[in-house]
Design a protein around this motif. Structure first.
Motif, PDB file in Angstrom:
ATOM      1  N   ALA A   1      83.735  55.339  69.387  1.00  0.00           N
ATOM      2  CA  ALA A   1      83.434  54.035  68.792  1.00  0.00           C
ATOM      3  C   ALA A   1      81.947  53.900  68.488  1.00  0.00           C
ATOM      4  CB  ALA A   1      83.857  52.929  69.752  1.00  0.00           C
ATOM      5  N   HIS A   2      81.623  53.017  67.568  1.00  0.00           N
ATOM      6  CA  HIS A   2      80.246  52.658  67.217  1.00  0.00           C
ATOM      7  C   HIS A   2      79.503  53.801  66.523  1.00  0.00           C
ATOM      8  CE1 HIS A   2      81.107  49.325  69.875  1.00  0.00           C
ATOM      9  NE2 HIS A   2      81.275  50.162  70.877  1.00  0.00           N
ATOM     10  N   THR A   3      80.229  54.659  65.814  1.00  0.00           N
ATOM     11  CA  THR A   3      79.567  55.719  65.044  1.00  0.00           C
ATOM     12  C   THR A   3      80.177  55.765  63.648  1.00  0.00           C
ATOM     13  OG1 THR A   3      81.136  57.394  65.817  1.00  0.00           O
ATOM     14  CG2 THR A   3      79.097  57.147  67.071  1.00  0.00           C
ATOM     15  N   TYR A   4      79.631  56.638  62.823  1.00  0.00           N
ATOM     16  CA  TYR A   4      80.188  56.852  61.491  1.00  0.00           C
ATOM     17  C   TYR A   4      81.681  57.158  61.556  1.00  0.00           C
ATOM     18  CZ  TYR A   4      75.739  57.344  58.946  1.00  0.00           C
ATOM     19  OH  TYR A   4      74.541  57.133  58.340  1.00  0.00           O
ATOM     20  N   ASN A   5      82.358  56.878  60.477  1.00  0.00           N
ATOM     21  CA  ASN A   5      83.756  57.284  60.346  1.00  0.00           C
ATOM     22  C   ASN A   5      83.789  58.765  59.946  1.00  0.00           C
ATOM     23  OD1 ASN A   5      86.483  57.488  59.945  1.00  0.00           O
ATOM     24  ND2 ASN A   5      86.537  56.247  58.098  1.00  0.00           N
ATOM     25  N   ARG A   6      83.357  59.604  60.891  1.00  0.00           N
ATOM     26  CA  ARG A   6      83.306  61.053  60.661  1.00  0.00           C
ATOM     27  C   ARG A   6      84.655  61.643  61.065  1.00  0.00           C
ATOM     28  NH1 ARG A   6      78.984  64.169  60.401  1.00  0.00           N
ATOM     29  NH2 ARG A   6      79.781  65.566  62.021  1.00  0.00           N
ATOM     30  N   GLN A   7      85.494  61.921  60.075  1.00  0.00           N
ATOM     31  CA  GLN A   7      86.875  62.268  60.388  1.00  0.00           C
ATOM     32  C   GLN A   7      87.103  63.757  60.612  1.00  0.00           C
ATOM     33  OE1 GLN A   7      88.803  60.236  57.125  1.00  0.00           O
ATOM     34  NE2 GLN A   7      89.138  58.420  58.365  1.00  0.00           N
ATOM     35  N   GLU A   8      86.008  64.535  60.722  1.00  0.00           N
ATOM     36  CA  GLU A   8      86.223  65.941  61.049  1.00  0.00           C
ATOM     37  C   GLU A   8      86.739  66.099  62.478  1.00  0.00           C
ATOM     38  OE1 GLU A   8      82.529  65.421  63.209  1.00  0.00           O
ATOM     39  OE2 GLU A   8      83.318  64.645  61.358  1.00  0.00           O
ATOM     40  N   TRP A   9      86.601  65.045  63.292  1.00  0.00           N
ATOM     41  CA  TRP A   9      87.181  65.112  64.633  1.00  0.00           C
ATOM     42  C   TRP A   9      88.696  65.319  64.562  1.00  0.00           C
ATOM     43  CZ3 TRP A   9      91.079  61.863  66.086  1.00  0.00           C
ATOM     44  CH2 TRP A   9      91.264  60.714  65.321  1.00  0.00           C
ATOM     45  N   ALA A  10      89.310  64.806  63.478  1.00  0.00           N
ATOM     46  CA  ALA A  10      90.757  64.961  63.333  1.00  0.00           C
ATOM     47  C   ALA A  10      91.129  66.431  63.132  1.00  0.00           C
ATOM     48  CB  ALA A  10      91.272  64.112  62.174  1.00  0.00           C
ATOM     49  N   SER A  11      90.263  67.218  62.473  1.00  0.00           N
ATOM     50  CA  SER A  11      90.505  68.663  62.349  1.00  0.00           C
ATOM     51  C   SER A  11      90.517  69.313  63.718  1.00  0.00           C
ATOM     52  CB  SER A  11      89.415  69.313  61.491  1.00  0.00           C
ATOM     53  OG  SER A  11      89.496  68.914  60.161  1.00  0.00           O
ATOM     54  N   SER A  12      89.518  68.978  64.514  1.00  0.00           N
ATOM     55  CA  SER A  12      89.398  69.545  65.852  1.00  0.00           C
ATOM     56  C   SER A  12      90.613  69.209  66.711  1.00  0.00           C
ATOM     57  CB  SER A  12      88.115  69.010  66.496  1.00  0.00           C
ATOM     58  OG  SER A  12      87.987  69.426  67.823  1.00  0.00           O
ATOM     59  N   THR A  13      91.006  67.941  66.692  1.00  0.00           N
ATOM     60  CA  THR A  13      92.132  67.506  67.524  1.00  0.00           C
ATOM     61  C   THR A  13      93.456  68.047  67.014  1.00  0.00           C
ATOM     62  OG1 THR A  13      90.887  65.476  68.003  1.00  0.00           O
ATOM     63  CG2 THR A  13      93.226  65.481  68.545  1.00  0.00           C
ATOM     64  N   ALA A  14      93.622  68.131  65.687  1.00  0.00           N
ATOM     65  CA  ALA A  14      94.864  68.671  65.125  1.00  0.00           C
ATOM     66  C   ALA A  14      95.043  70.132  65.505  1.00  0.00           C
ATOM     67  CB  ALA A  14      94.867  68.512  63.606  1.00  0.00           C
ATOM     68  N   ILE A  15      93.966  70.890  65.519  1.00  0.00           N
ATOM     69  CA  ILE A  15      94.049  72.313  65.866  1.00  0.00           C
ATOM     70  C   ILE A  15      94.432  72.496  67.324  1.00  0.00           C
ATOM     71  CG2 ILE A  15      92.561  74.312  66.314  1.00  0.00           C
ATOM     72  CD1 ILE A  15      91.331  73.921  63.599  1.00  0.00           C
ATOM     73  N   ILE A  16      93.788  71.769  68.225  1.00  0.00           N
ATOM     74  CA  ILE A  16      94.098  71.954  69.647  1.00  0.00           C
ATOM     75  C   ILE A  16      95.524  71.479  69.953  1.00  0.00           C
ATOM     76  CG2 ILE A  16      93.206  69.717  70.474  1.00  0.00           C
ATOM     77  CD1 ILE A  16      92.066  71.188  72.885  1.00  0.00           C
ATOM     78  N   THR A  17      95.970  70.411  69.277  1.00  0.00           N
ATOM     79  CA  THR A  17      97.327  69.905  69.495  1.00  0.00           C
ATOM     80  C   THR A  17      98.373  70.893  68.978  1.00  0.00           C
ATOM     81  OG1 THR A  17      96.517  67.622  69.325  1.00  0.00           O
ATOM     82  CG2 THR A  17      98.888  67.974  69.056  1.00  0.00           C
ATOM     83  N   THR A  18      98.107  71.497  67.828  1.00  0.00           N
ATOM     84  CA  THR A  18      99.044  72.478  67.269  1.00  0.00           C
ATOM     85  C   THR A  18      99.142  73.708  68.158  1.00  0.00           C
ATOM     86  OG1 THR A  18      98.508  71.720  65.029  1.00  0.00           O
ATOM     87  CG2 THR A  18      99.570  73.868  65.231  1.00  0.00           C
ATOM     88  N   PHE A  19      98.028  74.137  68.726  1.00  0.00           N
ATOM     89  CA  PHE A  19      98.068  75.290  69.634  1.00  0.00           C
ATOM     90  C   PHE A  19      98.845  74.952  70.904  1.00  0.00           C
ATOM     91  CE2 PHE A  19      96.143  77.816  73.108  1.00  0.00           C
ATOM     92  CZ  PHE A  19      96.618  79.063  72.713  1.00  0.00           C
TER      93      PHE A  19
END
Length: 778
Positions: free
Chosen positions: A438-456
């Motif tokens: 919260a309280h930061t840019y809407n930097r959505q590259e975090w979704a790439s990181s989380t999608a990869i770890i969840t898929t693994f």
């Protein structure tokens, strides 16, 4: 196939009376002579291992210990391939029966029948013993590779894309707790055990109610950080981007002073400027890149500057990156909760009052605003070449900069899930991603990181449900508070420091996996570089040809920081980058630009790059978590040390001698201990455990007590991929040139000397322990 000579006069207890027959003894001796003769044939003399890795490692071990160009050991993970006997291989020899009279016929017939009976009995005993006793070799080699491929083949780009889009839709609330809860639910649904939300109350430095401003005194023009004039309309145009263009943990206030261009702000730049102007309480116009921001700010603070206007020169970016009007955020926090430095932010902890971490007023601004401040034309290209931004030293610019931020305690949440190991549940392979804070840019590259770890996790748990488990525990972490200085990972690391010092084996980072689409870039500890190089070959079939391996040990701006610098844990990360970004100045990634989902999908529309990163990282995770002997390379650490001493102006004979002794000890350790441990027939459980304990702690010797701000305490990591020397020695040498005293240089040399000596003693002590155990058994 190994053959052993047995004398005719040797007898096994309970041997048959028929073995006394003279003719049979002669036959046995003839057979023995034939077997020796066969071993002397050219086919046996020329028999060699066909492993290129084995040959290269032999060369590296026998090379002279000099400082000529040294390459990492090419034997993957320091492994030595061994000849294995085929269990069902039978060698037949056809010989004419020895001449004998008829009185020996019955005796020979009895011998023949006895041999047949013994042969059949041996086959039956071998078959049932093999069937009932599991083979040590089945947990490694071909079977493991097949297992890994079965797990990895279930990873599909379409699944990652679907997960990514679902995660992006979660960004609705200012509170990241909701995202954390959703991630926990997903991981639990997939079957991951003991998934926890770990919360810490930490001090965050947030934007004020109004954006910062910079006013040019000569004209009275007021600008927002993005270069737009100060107005209510401009403020509404991109309210979030304007608010979050700030330096977290900067000093607050108003400063009116002359702007002095300090370029990249290194020691030479400041030395030159001090001779020309009075810099006390002035405002530095500073380019981001080439050196850590915290280090450059510390130099400016010592020099006497009062403020900093920070920007990225467009000439340092790829031509495709049009960021002239873009604002960005930086954090001045070296790591963790500033109110609890060095200890976790748990209930009852003493809180220090640290609203700002520097006395400087620091404001990030866009390149377009810099051009307006120095009155440059919009088109700055000359014959197609980009002209760097520069304020002429003869011109004077006075500006008024106003910065307003607020500090408040907020909750940062980590998601941590465990897949318990079967054989070594107390050894942890940690896999880290990060989620939106919260309280930061809407930097959505975090979704790439989380999608990869969840898929693994999904692929892994499909196999776990069929009864398989890794040997070591895999810990999956999604960190919060990354943008403010890796706060979530630091607090968790400090909270569990004693456990992690003993149990953490490796850290695999999935931070920002796709930053470009032209080059696969790998960062790894020296001990893991051979393993990473192996996995890079995975990418060859897809690209049609094998690209040059791009692996380095360089500083990473992500949550691996704590594990590298405070725990000395071997670490690696795969990312896709733009080649131009890799060729440009380092440390530009310290700037956090808003990056939306559309931009990520433009770089990787079919998510094939995401799939590649998932599979590459996944195979490394599986191999570290499941192999009996950790796939770490001790010799490559010694080679990295010798490479890091090349070209250092202040080399001393003591340093070079210690580096040679370290290499000798590492070679002995690799050949005498790694070699037998990797042969299932010679693998003793107690020795494997001792060996793994030594392997996982190898890098701890290279954690120095004192390092310049922004520099890694783990000296095995360089500032960037372009430099190979120890970073603290390079910095000390630059410092020495600008001052009359060489005290800083001597301190740095002592730090490096003590680290190399500690590593050499560590390897030597390990060899002594193994030798003592071996002697005790004998």
């Amino acid at each position: 196939m190994a053959y052993q000579k047995v004398g005719a006069d040797q007898r096994a207890p309970g041997h048959s009376q028929y073995l006394d027959n003279d003719d049979l003894q002669a036959t046995a001796l003839d057979l023995e002579w034939d077997m020796e003769k066969e071993l002397e044939e050219p086919g046996f003399d020329q028999f060699q291992l066909n492993s290129a890795e084995h040959q290269n490692l032999e060369n590296s071990e026998t090379a002279d210990l000099n400082l000529d160009p040294i390459q990492p050991a090419t034997s993957p993970k320091g492994r030595f391939q061994r000849l294995q006997e085929e269990s069902d291989y039978v060698t037949h020899y056809t010989r004419s029966a020895p001449k004998s009279n008829s009185c020996n016929f019955c005796r020979l017939l009895k011998i023949f029948c006895t041999a047949i009976i013994l042969f059949i009995s041996g086959i039956l005993i071998g078959y049932y013993s093999r069937k009932n006793c599991p083979s040590n070799a089945t947990s490694s080699g071909t079977l493991d590779l097949q297992l890994y491929q079965e797990i990895l083949k279930t990873i599909q780009a379409e699944d990652i894309k679907k997960s990514f889009r679902n995660l992006v839709q979660l960004y609705k609330s200012e509170d990241d707790t909701e995202i954390s809860k959703k991630i926990k639910t997903q991981w639990t649904t997939l079957g991951l055990e003991d998934v926890q939300l770990v919360n810490y109350s930490v001090l965050l430095n947030l934007p004020g109610l109004f954006p910062s401003s910079v006013t040019l005194i000569s004209s009275g023009q007021c600008f927002h950080p993005n270069g737009q004039p100060c107005s209510e309309e401009a403020r509404k145009w991109s309210s979030q981007d304007l608010l979050y263009s700030y330096a977290a943990y900067s000093a607050n206030g108003i400063l009116e002073a002359e702007v002095i261009d300090v370029s990249y702000g290194n020691a030479d730049d400041l030395k030159r400027i001090k001779k020309m102007k009075n810099v006390t309480n002035r405002i530095a116009l500073l380019k981001l890149g080439k050196l850590p921001l915290l280090y450059k700010l510390s130099l400016l603070e010592k020099t006497g500057f009062g403020g900093v206007l920070l920007y990225i020169d467009p000439c340092d970016l790829p031509k495709t990156a049009n960021l002239s009007y873009n604002t960005f955020m930086v954090s001045l926090n070296p790591g963790g909760d500033p109110s609890t430095p060095g200890y976790p932010s748990i209930g009852g902890s003493f809180r220090q009052n640290r609203s700002n971490l520097t006395s400087l007023l620091v404001q990030p601004i866009s390149a377009s605003l810099v051009a307006k401040l120095i009155s440059l034309p919009k088109d700055r290209t000359t014959n197609g070449a980009c002209s760097p931004l520069e304020l002429p030293s003869t011109e004077e610019r006075i500006v008024n900069m106003k910065i307003q931020t607020v500090t408040k305690f907020e909750t940062v949440t980590n998601v941590v899930g465990y897949l318990k190991g079967l054989t070594f549940p107390d050894r942890y392979v940690i896999v880290g991603s990060h989620h939106h804070t919260a309280h930061t840019y809407n930097r959505q590259e975090w979704a790439s990181s989380t999608a990869i770890i969840t898929t693994f996790i999904r692929a892994l748990m499909l196999r776990v449900k069929r009864g398989w488990r890794p040997d070591r525990t895999i810990v999956f972490c999604s960190w919060g508070g990354t943008a403010f200085g890796n706060i979530g990972s630091y607090e968790w690391g400090e909270d569990f420091k004693k456990v992690l010092q003993r149990n953490a084996v490796a850290y695999i980072s999935l931070h920002s996996p796709v930053r470009g689409n032209s080059s696969l870039h790998s960062v790894a500890s020296p001990s893991l570089q051979q393993l990473v190089a192996e996995k890079n070959k995975f990418n060859c079939p897809r690209r049609g040809q094998c690209p040059e391996t791009n692996i380095s040990s360089e500083q990473m701006q992500d949550d691996a920081d704590y594990f590298i610098n405070h725990l000395g844990v071997p670490t690696m990360r795969f990312t896709y980058e733009d080649i131009k970004t890799l060729e440009g100045p380092s440390f530009l990634s310290e700037a956090l630009f808003p990056k939306h989902a559309t931009k990520i999908e433009e770089m990787d529309p079919f998510f094939n790059l995401h799939e590649t990163i998932t599979k590459l990282s996944g195979e490394v995770i599986l191999q570290i978590a499941n192999e009996p002997v950790l796939p770490f390379n001790a010799l490559d650490i010694a080679l990295e040390v010798q490479n890091s001493l090349k070209g250092v102006q202040a080399n001393t004979p003591q340093l070079l001698a210690l580096a040679s002794r370290l290499r000798e000890s590492a070679e002995l350790f690799q050949s005498d201990e790694m070699r037998p441990a990797n042969d299932p027939k010679e693998r003793a459980p107690i020795r494997v455990r001792m060996l793994n304990d030594l392997l996982q702690d190898m890098e701890k010797s290279f954690l120095v007590q004192h390092a310049p701000p922004g520099f890694y305490r783990n000296i095995l990591y360089h500032l960037d991929g372009k430099t190979s020397q120890f970073s603290i020695l390079l910095e000390a040498w630059e410092h020495c040139k600008s001052l009359a005293s060489n005290e800083t240089l001597q301190e740095a040399l002592s730090e490096v000397l003590n680290s190399i000596n500690a590593a050499q003693v560590y390897f030597k002590a390990g060899l002594d322990v193994f030798e003592s155990v071996l002697v005790g058994k004998n």
